[in-house]
Structure formats: structure tokens, C-alpha cells
Design an enzyme around this catalytic site. Sequence first.
Site, short mmCIF file in Angstrom:
data_model
loop_
_atom_site.label_atom_id
_atom_site.label_comp_id
_atom_site.label_asym_id
_atom_site.label_seq_id
_atom_site.Cartn_x
_atom_site.Cartn_y
_atom_site.Cartn_z
CE LYS A 204 -3.34 2.39 2.87
NZ LYS A 204 -4.20 2.32 4.05
CD GLU A 210 9.75 -6.05 6.69
OE1 GLU A 210 9.38 -4.95 6.22
OE2 GLU A 210 9.69 -6.31 7.91
N GLY A 265 -4.51 -2.00 5.17
CA GLY A 265 -3.75 -3.11 4.59
C GLY A 265 -4.37 -4.47 4.90
NE ARG A 266 -5.68 -4.16 11.20
CZ ARG A 266 -5.05 -3.00 11.33
NH1 ARG A 266 -3.92 -2.78 10.67
NH2 ARG A 266 -5.52 -2.05 12.12
CD GLU A 351 -1.03 -4.58 11.57
OE1 GLU A 351 -1.69 -4.47 10.52
OE2 GLU A 351 0.20 -4.74 11.57
CG HIS A 382 -2.12 -36.50 16.53
ND1 HIS A 382 -2.28 -37.73 17.13
CD2 HIS A 382 -3.14 -36.36 15.66
CE1 HIS A 382 -3.34 -38.32 16.61
NE2 HIS A 382 -3.89 -37.52 15.72
CE LYS A 491 6.17 -0.90 9.68
NZ LYS A 491 5.16 -0.24 8.86
O1 F6P Z 1 3.68 -3.02 9.71
C1 F6P Z 1 2.33 -3.00 9.64
C2 F6P Z 1 1.82 -2.79 8.26
O2 F6P Z 1 1.65 -1.43 8.07
C3 F6P Z 1 0.53 -3.56 8.05
O3 F6P Z 1 -0.55 -2.93 8.60
C4 F6P Z 1 0.51 -3.68 6.57
O4 F6P Z 1 -0.42 -4.63 6.15
C5 F6P Z 1 1.95 -4.07 6.33
O5 F6P Z 1 2.67 -3.27 7.24
C6 F6P Z 1 2.44 -3.87 4.93
O6 F6P Z 1 2.32 -2.55 4.52
P1 F6P Z 1 2.40 -2.15 3.00
O7 F6P Z 1 1.27 -2.80 2.27
O8 F6P Z 1 2.32 -0.66 2.97
O9 F6P Z 1 3.72 -2.64 2.46
#
Ligand code: F6P
Length: 525
Positions: A204, A210, A265-266, A351, A382, A491
Site C-alpha cells: 500500500k 521487507e 492493509g489487513r 493488529e 497430536h 520499524k
Molecule cells: O507493519 C504493519 C503494516 O503497516 C501492516 O498494517 C501492513 O499490512 C503491512 O505493514 C504492509 O504494509 P504495505 O502494504 O504498505 O507494504
Amino acid sequence: MSKLTLSPAWKALAAHRKRIAATSLAELFAADPSRAERFSIEAGELMLDYSKHWVDAEAMRLLAGLAAQAQLPAWIARMFAGDPINSTEARAVLHVALRSEDTTFPEGRDVMPAVRGARERMRRFVDEVQRGVVKGADGRTITDIVNIGIGGSDLGPRMLVRAMRKFRRDGPRLHFVSNMDPADLEAVLAGLTPGTTFFILASKTFTTAETLANAARARAWLASALGKTTGLSRHFAAVTANTAGAVALGVPPERVLPMWDWIGGRYSVWSAVGLPVALTAGMNAFEELLEGARAMDAHFRNEPLERNMPVVLALLEIWYVNFFGAQTRAVIPYSEDLRDLPAYLQQLEMESNGKRVDRDGNEVDYATAPVVWGASGTPSQHSFHQLLHQGTHFIPVDFIVIGRNGGSSTEQGALAANALAQGAALAFGNPAPGAPHKALPGNRPSSTLLLERLSPRALGALVALHEHKVFAEGVIWNLNSFDQWGVEHGKNLARMLLPRLLEGGDTAGLDASTRGLFARLRKRD
Ligand code: F6P
């Protein structure tokens, strides 16, 4: 004390909890022959049996009173009206628009042209991929697509691609990479051919460390294998609200699909973030997923609180978290296809509602979201069910059972029998006189959520059910379920520590533990 814990509804629930805890689940069943029907709700292809919970009619009446006191129906209306209920970010919360069929929605601020436009572009892209029109730098047809994203840009599509794998059409295989650890991407790329591999960069913000790191690695992998840097952009598409960021990384503008600040995002799998789902099962199946969610939206908006599936699940969570001291809830789908559901729900629930200050910035004096965890049954039986049955923790469980899954009836029967056996054993126990080590105490509550089939519609409803459950809980707990400020500090710290670690920078000002660990880590070299 907060308004919530001082409220008559809260106090009445605390008193009722004392009364009901003196009655066993077996006694509750014995007292009411219609209990199983009374405490179950149907919504489309979903059926929720919540009769094995420690509730009676009075508990449900009081819990619904708590929701009414929090003005839940008005909050639901506010969300669907596009009010900026994500107050800390002054944003509307409009994931429901992504599955709306209304010509204009919400009233007074029409986002539907943007939603329809994005869906159309998604459809075209899926069609082009499926017809083999999308080609790599060497003109070869794409055989594999790697979704690079994390959190909401990974967990939803990853979970649904697996859940819908029986609907997979011919076309490229889908892969997912989220971890900053290069091993994640390397393991996926090891089996792939650069000339026929395509990447979707889902982010987003397009600022997530990452995702940017993995995007750069993917590009370097292509460049070194294909021996050129021109034409590499043919291997990329992006889904983002930050088009400039994606274009700067070499994604062609016509392959950047939109996201918006009014989608969390979620909550974004219904947008082009769900592209991997559409690429796997086809755009029509994706539309059916939206239909299922839309049906759940209508249920959530229209059903009375006590017959409203998301609201009832929210009330049960609150009942156990706030009145029985439950700290966790287990989610156990009896389906390998739904194996990733617990991980998806962890982000959605923890979250969203893992918060300690209310909407007014006051520290809460009540517990909020529990730790959500789980794994697919029967392997879980199990592994950790021993603790569920005989351990010292009080852990409500959600069992998810598929009625008809396309497998032979014996196989489906075996799964369902196991799920039902677990629910019954938890609720009613096993006395085992003279053998305390064998005795199961019972009185351990669980829900059984039955999906008629693992269809796109049922899955859409299942996901929307949990989205709305989380929202209903947030309203009652007086939380903003749509921000995630707690993640930001970590972060920023990592950003500050990395150059110091790599370049041997100044460690003054760091705490003693971090300094000590720095020293050890640097010794490696
Ligand atoms: O670190 C939390 C977060 O902001 C989530 O809410 C989100 O889904 C994820 O990082 C990834 O964010 P983006 O889609 O901006 O890369």
C-alpha cells in the site's frame, strides 16, 4: 475506572458470570432441549453453532445490551457511510465498498468509479496473463508469478490462494515471499526460470523495508540471469497507493494497480491486492468471493444484534476476555486448504484490536484483543490439544468445519467427526473416576463454524465475518481498530540500528543490552 467498566451493562455481566459459572455446560444443555438450535445462526453458506459456549439467554441479552450501549448499530452505519472512523489517521474505512454493488457508494463521497475502474484493470490483467499475452523480456510466456508483499499485502492473498487451490485454472503458478530474510525469496526462486517469472509488488505504502528489499533482489536476480536491464520492467506489476514509488522502482505505470488510503492493509484482499487470488482461480471466482463478503455485509447491517453472526462472535470474545480472563483464542480449521487462516486472523484481529488506549486516548482498564493462534486439525490434535483438554489455561476455541469439500464422504466424515469429537470432549469432559490423569474437566467452550462448501462465496463470507467481528469488538472496547501505530516504533528503531550495526557506528545512547548484542554480532567479522 472507564465508562465501560462502570456501566450497568458491564456490572450486570460480571454478576451474571458468577451465576453461570456455577452451572456446567452439560447442565445448560440438560435444561434446554432446544439449546443447539437456539444458539445457532445461519448466514448464507455459513452456520455458526455457539451452543457449547458458557452462555444462556440472559447472558446473550446482557451482552447484546453492551453492544447497544456502545451504539454499535450507529457505528456500523457510520462505517458504511464513509465517516472518518479511523480517527488517528482521519480516514474513512471503506473496504466494504470493494464488494459493493451500489452504483454510488457511500452517499456523498462516491468511491465506486475508482473501485470499478480498478476491478476492470484487474480483469484485463488476469485475462492477459491467462491468454499468455503477458511476456517476459525475452518474449517468453509467464509460467510463475511471485507475490512480494508483507502483512496485509501478503497474508490475505496467500491464505485465499491456498483455500481456493481446488479452483485453480491453467496458467502460471503463484508463489509468495514476505520475509526480509533472503532465504525466503531464494527458496522460491531456486525452482524458477527468470525468463518466465513475473513479480507482483504489493505494498500500500511502497515504503515497507521487507518488500522493497525483496523487490530489489528480484530485479537483481532477473538482471543477472537475463544479462540485461532493459525490458526487465516487463516482469513487474505493482499494487499500491504510491504509484510514484512503484514507477521509481521500474514498474511500468500501466501495470500499477491502485490502492487507496480508505482501505486498511489487513482489509485489502478485496482490492487488487487480491490479484493472486484472481490469477489462480479466475476473475469470476474472485467476483464470487466478493459476493460472499457482500452477503455478510448485508447480514451485519441488517440482522438484530442477537442474531447477527459477527456481533455474536464479538460478544463471545468479550465475554471470555473480560469476564472469564481468557488471554487467547484458538482457531482450528479442519481443512488443509484453510491452513493459513490462523495466520491471517492473527494480523486481522491482533493488529486491529491489540490496543491499550481507547478512542479518546485514555488507557483502558479492561483487556482487549486476545492472542489468536491455531493450526489445522487433525495435526493439531497430536500437538497442542492435550493442553486444551487438560491444561490449566482457559482457551475458547473456534472449530471450522467444511460440510462438503469435494472429497469422498468418508474422508470428509472423518474430518468432521474429529472436529465434533474435540468440541464435545472440551465441553463435556470425561470423568474417569479413580484416574485423575485421564479425567477431562470439560466446561471448555468452543464454536463450530460450518461452511457448506469451501466455495469462493463461503470464503468471502468467512473473511468478512471476521472483519466485522473485529470492528464490533473495537466499538465495544472503544478502540480505533483501523490504525497500527505500535508497529511504527520498531520499524524506526531498526532503521536507526542497521547502519550502526553494519558500519560499526556509534553505540552511545543505546541501552546496555542492545550494546552488548551489537558487540557480539560485530565479532562475527
Ligand atoms: O507493519 C504493519 C503494516 O503497516 C501492516 O498494517 C501492513 O499490512 C503491512 O505493514 C504492509 O504494509 P504495505 O502494504 O504498505 O507494504
